[in-house]
Design an enzyme around this catalytic site. Structure first.
Site, PDB file in Angstrom:
ATOM      1  N   HIS A   1       2.771  67.049  21.083  1.00 48.50           N
ATOM      2  CA  HIS A   1       2.504  67.309  19.670  1.00 48.50           C
ATOM      3  C   HIS A   1       3.764  67.815  18.970  1.00 48.50           C
ATOM      4  O   HIS A   1       3.736  68.727  18.147  1.00 48.50           O
ATOM      5  CB  HIS A   1       1.347  68.292  19.508  1.00 48.50           C
ATOM      6  CG  HIS A   1       1.495  69.564  20.297  1.00 48.50           C
ATOM      7  ND1 HIS A   1       1.468  69.615  21.649  1.00 48.50           N
ATOM      8  CD2 HIS A   1       1.669  70.842  19.874  1.00 48.50           C
ATOM      9  CE1 HIS A   1       1.612  70.864  22.057  1.00 48.50           C
ATOM     10  NE2 HIS A   1       1.745  71.630  20.989  1.00 48.50           N
TER      11      HIS A   1
ATOM     12  N   GLU B   1       6.477  80.459  16.284  1.00 41.01           N
ATOM     13  CA  GLU B   1       6.342  81.835  15.798  1.00 41.01           C
ATOM     14  C   GLU B   1       7.385  82.214  14.756  1.00 41.01           C
ATOM     15  O   GLU B   1       7.330  83.311  14.178  1.00 41.01           O
ATOM     16  CB  GLU B   1       6.424  82.814  16.978  1.00 41.01           C
ATOM     17  CG  GLU B   1       5.227  82.795  17.908  1.00 41.01           C
ATOM     18  CD  GLU B   1       5.213  81.611  18.858  1.00 41.01           C
ATOM     19  OE1 GLU B   1       6.291  81.021  19.094  1.00 41.01           O
ATOM     20  OE2 GLU B   1       4.126  81.268  19.361  1.00 41.01           O
TER      21      GLU B   1
ATOM     22  N   ARG C   1      24.460  69.403  19.185  1.00 43.07           N
ATOM     23  CA  ARG C   1      24.290  70.045  17.882  1.00 43.07           C
ATOM     24  C   ARG C   1      24.423  71.561  17.956  1.00 43.07           C
ATOM     25  O   ARG C   1      24.348  72.239  16.934  1.00 43.07           O
ATOM     26  CB  ARG C   1      22.926  69.668  17.294  1.00 43.07           C
ATOM     27  CG  ARG C   1      22.888  68.238  16.781  1.00 43.07           C
ATOM     28  CD  ARG C   1      21.462  67.752  16.589  1.00 43.07           C
ATOM     29  NE  ARG C   1      21.432  66.458  15.915  1.00 43.07           N
ATOM     30  CZ  ARG C   1      21.755  65.297  16.471  1.00 43.07           C
ATOM     31  NH1 ARG C   1      22.133  65.271  17.746  1.00 43.07           N
ATOM     32  NH2 ARG C   1      21.708  64.170  15.790  1.00 43.07           N
TER      33      ARG C   1
ATOM     34  N   GLU D   1       9.351  67.360  25.525  1.00 45.08           N
ATOM     35  CA  GLU D   1       8.695  68.513  26.139  1.00 45.08           C
ATOM     36  C   GLU D   1       7.254  68.708  25.689  1.00 45.08           C
ATOM     37  O   GLU D   1       6.520  69.495  26.279  1.00 45.08           O
ATOM     38  CB  GLU D   1       9.490  69.783  25.845  1.00 45.08           C
ATOM     39  CG  GLU D   1      10.841  69.827  26.545  1.00 45.08           C
ATOM     40  CD  GLU D   1      11.554  71.150  26.315  1.00 45.08           C
ATOM     41  OE1 GLU D   1      12.512  71.422  27.060  1.00 45.08           O
ATOM     42  OE2 GLU D   1      11.160  71.897  25.402  1.00 45.08           O
ATOM     43  N   THR D   2       6.856  68.057  24.632  1.00 42.99           N
ATOM     44  CA  THR D   2       5.505  68.282  24.112  1.00 42.99           C
ATOM     45  C   THR D   2       4.975  67.022  23.449  1.00 42.99           C
ATOM     46  O   THR D   2       5.715  66.296  22.775  1.00 42.99           O
ATOM     47  CB  THR D   2       5.486  69.440  23.097  1.00 42.99           C
ATOM     48  OG1 THR D   2       4.190  69.523  22.524  1.00 42.99           O
ATOM     49  CG2 THR D   2       6.508  69.245  21.997  1.00 42.99           C
TER      50      THR D   2
END
Length: 289
Positions: free
Chosen positions: A218, A188, A257, A215-216
């Protein structure tokens, strides 16, 4: 991280303080923020480059404060003019003639106030010591910023936000000129950044988020679209967008980071935003530094 070198010079009286301020202002030095308190006050003057130098062997025959300039002749004329207007008696006794040095430069020394000597110098080579690139300054005074930060992976993004705020406030931005906009996740960020940029109320936008590969499935698709959207918003609106969206393999890498081991990327993104606003202004003024 070292930020700056400051040299403090106490003055014997309020009158001496005002005279030194007047002298450096007359030479065209950029004023810093300084301070004003009941018991004391300080007037600061800024330079684009500061050096701390240690000398082995014979020390140059100069004052203990050397100030490099790009046009020594015009500065000498300005110093002479100030002395004639502000010094009683023989103004010439307070300033030396411009002389060649043995380190391929020209130099003069001036004492605008008793006990305060300054040496100004410039390279004799036509290009050495001259700016070779136009760069932005890291002063955020008078600038307005928006920080778009994702809530997803808040343990990371909150650290990035802290770093970005630290960079802006350290650089003389005010809290009232910093707008913080939280969005659900990195996906977003571009839409929110575009809305803010279209409104035209800020000089730059800092984008902060965190994507973890584990976590994903894609991960690459999200990252590519986020990066594309932020870049497109910047290009089409003309408002600088700095990129502080982390793309990491795991949480440990992201924490490193976000201030643990590898610096804080939020701080770096905010510093980049400040510099880009400054650079944009200089470019719009015709490239004057």
């Amino acid at each position: 991280m070292i930020k700056a070198i400051s040299i403090l010079r106490p003055t014997a009286s309020a009158a001496a303080y005002e005279r030194l301020v007047s002298f450096f202002a007359a030479l065209g030095f950029e004023r810093g923020s300084g301070w004003e308190e009941e018991a004391s006050s300080g007037a600061s003057f800024l330079a684009s480059l500061g050096n701390l130098e240690f000398v082995r062997g014979q020390f140059p025959d100069t004052a203990d404060m050397l100030i490099e300039v790009t046009s020594i002749d015009s500065l000498y004329q300005a110093a002479e003019s100030w002395l004639r207007a502000n010094v009683e008696g023989d103004a010439a006794s307070h300033i030396t003639a411009i002389a060649e040095t043995n380190w391929k430069s020209r130099l003069f020394t001036v004492e605008p106030e008793p006990g305060h000597k300054f040496s100004f110098w410039a390279w004799t080579h036509p290009t050495r010591g001259k700016p070779i690139a136009l760069e932005g300054d890291l002063s955020a005074a008078g600038m307005r910023f928006a920080i778009v930060v994702a809530r997803w992976n808040a343990v990371i993004t909150d650290r990035l936000l802290d770093g970005a705020m630290d960079a802006l406030l350290r650089s003389d931005a005010t809290r009232a000129d910093i707008q913080i906009v939280r969005v659900p996740g990195a996906w977003e960020i571009p839409a929110a950044a575009r809305e803010i940029a279209n409104a035209g109320n800020v000089h730059a936008i800092v984008t902060l988020g965190c994507l973890l590969r584990g976590e994903t499935a894609h991960y690459e698709a999200i990252y590519n679209e986020v990066a594309r959207g932020i870049g497109q918003s910047q290009q089409e609106t003309g408002i600088p967008h700095s990129f502080g969206v982390l793309t990491c393999e795991n949480l440990e890498q992201a924490l490193n980071r976000a201030g643990i081991k590898a610096g804080n990327k939020g701080f770096e993104a905010a510093a980049a935003a400040i510099e880009m606003v400054s650079l944009k202004r200089k470019l719009n003024e015709g490239g004057r530094s």
